[in-house]
Design a protein around this motif. Sequence first.
Motif, PDB file in Angstrom:
ATOM      1  N   VAL A 106       1.136  -1.896   0.510  1.00 24.42           N
ATOM      2  CA  VAL A 106       0.154   0.129   0.066  1.00 24.42           C
ATOM      3  C   VAL A 106       0.515   1.216   0.156  1.00 24.42           C
ATOM      4  CG1 VAL A 106      -1.581   1.457   1.079  1.00 24.42           C
ATOM      5  CG2 VAL A 106      -1.853  -1.178   1.027  1.00 24.42           C
ATOM      6  N   SER A 107       2.345   1.345   0.462  1.00 22.95           N
ATOM      7  CA  SER A 107       2.668   2.226   0.449  1.00 22.95           C
ATOM      8  C   SER A 107       3.587   2.625  -0.905  1.00 22.95           C
ATOM      9  CB  SER A 107       3.926   2.219   1.882  1.00 22.95           C
ATOM     10  OG  SER A 107       4.964   3.374   2.182  1.00 22.95           O
ATOM     11  N   GLU A 108       3.778   1.730  -1.476  1.00 24.55           N
ATOM     12  CA  GLU A 108       4.891   1.446  -2.773  1.00 24.55           C
ATOM     13  C   GLU A 108       3.413   2.279  -3.661  1.00 24.55           C
ATOM     14  OE1 GLU A 108       5.604  -2.162  -3.332  1.00 24.55           O
ATOM     15  OE2 GLU A 108       7.540  -1.712  -2.037  1.00 24.55           O
TER      16      GLU A 108
ATOM     17  N   ASN B 162       3.678   9.214   3.050  1.00 26.33           N
ATOM     18  CA  ASN B 162       2.439   8.776   3.706  1.00 26.33           C
ATOM     19  C   ASN B 162       2.474   7.703   4.577  1.00 26.33           C
ATOM     20  OD1 ASN B 162       2.573   5.793   2.852  1.00 26.33           O
ATOM     21  ND2 ASN B 162       3.986   6.785   1.385  1.00 26.33           N
ATOM     22  N   ILE B 163       1.665   7.357   6.120  1.00 26.48           N
ATOM     23  CA  ILE B 163       1.503   6.365   7.338  1.00 26.48           C
ATOM     24  C   ILE B 163       0.599   5.706   6.697  1.00 26.48           C
ATOM     25  CG2 ILE B 163       1.773   6.068   9.009  1.00 26.48           C
ATOM     26  CD1 ILE B 163       2.545   8.643   9.865  1.00 26.48           C
ATOM     27  N   VAL B 164       0.184   3.979   6.015  1.00 30.87           N
ATOM     28  CA  VAL B 164      -0.365   3.582   6.107  1.00 30.87           C
ATOM     29  C   VAL B 164      -1.087   3.249   7.739  1.00 30.87           C
ATOM     30  CG1 VAL B 164      -1.235   1.394   5.386  1.00 30.87           C
ATOM     31  CG2 VAL B 164       1.356   2.544   3.818  1.00 30.87           C
ATOM     32  N   ILE B 165      -2.434   3.280   7.440  1.00 26.50           N
ATOM     33  CA  ILE B 165      -2.982   2.786   8.897  1.00 26.50           C
ATOM     34  C   ILE B 165      -2.949   1.048   8.775  1.00 26.50           C
ATOM     35  CG2 ILE B 165      -4.930   3.157   9.589  1.00 26.50           C
ATOM     36  CD1 ILE B 165      -5.904   5.720   7.767  1.00 26.50           C
TER      37      ILE B 165
ATOM     38  N   ALA C 107      -6.238   2.196   3.833  1.00 31.17           N
ATOM     39  CA  ALA C 107      -6.339   3.412   3.695  1.00 31.17           C
ATOM     40  C   ALA C 107      -4.471   3.922   3.733  1.00 31.17           C
ATOM     41  CB  ALA C 107      -7.147   3.687   4.436  1.00 31.17           C
ATOM     42  N   ALA C 108      -4.867   5.622   4.243  1.00 29.13           N
ATOM     43  CA  ALA C 108      -2.733   5.891   4.713  1.00 29.13           C
ATOM     44  C   ALA C 108      -3.166   7.587   4.429  1.00 29.13           C
ATOM     45  CB  ALA C 108      -1.782   5.116   3.048  1.00 29.13           C
ATOM     46  N   PHE C 109      -2.712   8.335   5.572  1.00 30.53           N
ATOM     47  CA  PHE C 109      -2.317   8.980   5.681  1.00 30.53           C
ATOM     48  C   PHE C 109      -1.241   9.821   4.901  1.00 30.53           C
ATOM     49  CE2 PHE C 109      -3.733   8.911  10.167  1.00 30.53           C
ATOM     50  CZ  PHE C 109      -5.126   9.227   9.906  1.00 30.53           C
TER      51      PHE C 109
END
Length: 507
Positions: free
Chosen positions: A205-207, A224-227, A301-303
């Motif tokens: 997700v982060s990539e 980004n920060i993955v939840i 989801a991610a910030f």
Amino acid sequence: MLVSALVTSLAINSGLCVLFFVMYSVLRKQPTNYEVYMPRVLAEGNARRGSRFKLVRLIPSPGWVMRAWKLSEEELLSSSGLDTVVFMRTITFCLKVFTFAGIIGIFVLLPVNCTGTQLHEIDFVNFSNNSLDVFTISNVNNASKRLWIHFSAVYVLTIVICCLLYYEYRYISSKRIAFFLSSKPQPHQFTILVRSIPVSVGSSVSETVESFFKEYHPTTYLSNIVIRRTSKLHALINEAKKQYKRLVHLQTGPSQQKYKRLGFFGHKVDLVDHYEKKLEDIEQSVKLEQSEVSLAEDTQAAFVSFKSRYGAAIAFHLQQSINPTHWITEQAPEPNDVYWPFFSSSFIRRWVSKLVVIVACILLTILFLIPVVVVQGLTNLSQLEIWFPFLKSILTITFVSQVITGYLPSLILQLFLKIVPWIMELLSSIQGYISHSDIEKSACNKVLWFTIWNIFFATVFSGSVLYQLSIFLDLKNIPSKLAVAVPAQVRSGISCGNVLQTSLLFW
């Protein structure tokens, strides 16, 4: 409803207002209530609890009312923030509107209604036994030119309210802009929440998030920060906060409260040491859970953080994908305002949740018509005697009939209304929001629409329509019949307003 019933209701509400003022004036002085009435002063260390009994604490003093009204907006802004200033402006706005409407109603509309003879003339000799109908528009003669005074009053009042709203909106907007420009930038202003991220096979997700935003927002994207699912971790953190509050309360309280006997035959323990050991155990559990969370599966989801607030605003307002159910962006909530349960939910789940909540609100509104109809029946003694024949002897007592018709209906209605905000907040919490403030805002909107329907429409129409079912048998004369029936039913809104003011003061 008779004038005497309205006076009785007004006297009861006035007495309750005085009682609540006295209770507040006494309770706010008690050291055990400092957390409720002065939490900020207590947190700043500017207040101390006195353990000795003082008689002055039991004597009510109205000086706090004058001190509260004498504060300027600058003092309120510096001590309590912008929210308090807006709240006080709202109160003063309501006072301006009700003052202007009261002047028009008392000095313009009331004489017009009282001098009418459509129903009957006012008996000034036995004034208390007059019906409130003679003070409403239903007492104005049919086809009278005096009805234009009512129409003109409605337009004048609407224009004045719109002008006051425009002035207040412009003033509060300027205050918000000035507050925003003078405050320091916050991390959540540079961040957005991205949900429903389509992850391709072989990538995380982060990539996926990094490659997407580097391609479409190359100059503003930062990180980004993955939840991840951390429900157990949040439960431990919340438990640690509770234990810490108890520990602080014990450390600042009297020394005799720091020891407690465990069980009926147990030995006394030092509660400070007891809670410190609990916090140490929770700390170990949090570290263990954190190591497990780092290995847990990522959610979609991610910030996403940006280099500027402008870049975050652009990414938030733009649709990121052709498919509207992918790459859904929302403003990131403040760190202490986050509501976690719906962060990892899909678009379909949130859509179904909203649909279920809408249906539940409609059902609640329909079911609430039952107490509304019962309350409207209490305002009519003849109907009450038909429904409950065994009450005829009691209803002949003047004071009892005045309380039942003037105060009891509105009190019952307000008691039912007290449970509505809790239900609406519960429904809003399952609607898919990601912050507590959004949940509270949604609950307030639901309560507002619920109140508009049940108080200003259902309360009025239920009594008149249920009492005259023949209205719907003659479709051509529905407007004229409602024009007579509705004003006659609005009398119950007067007593309802009295009880509402008292309940709001108590709330």
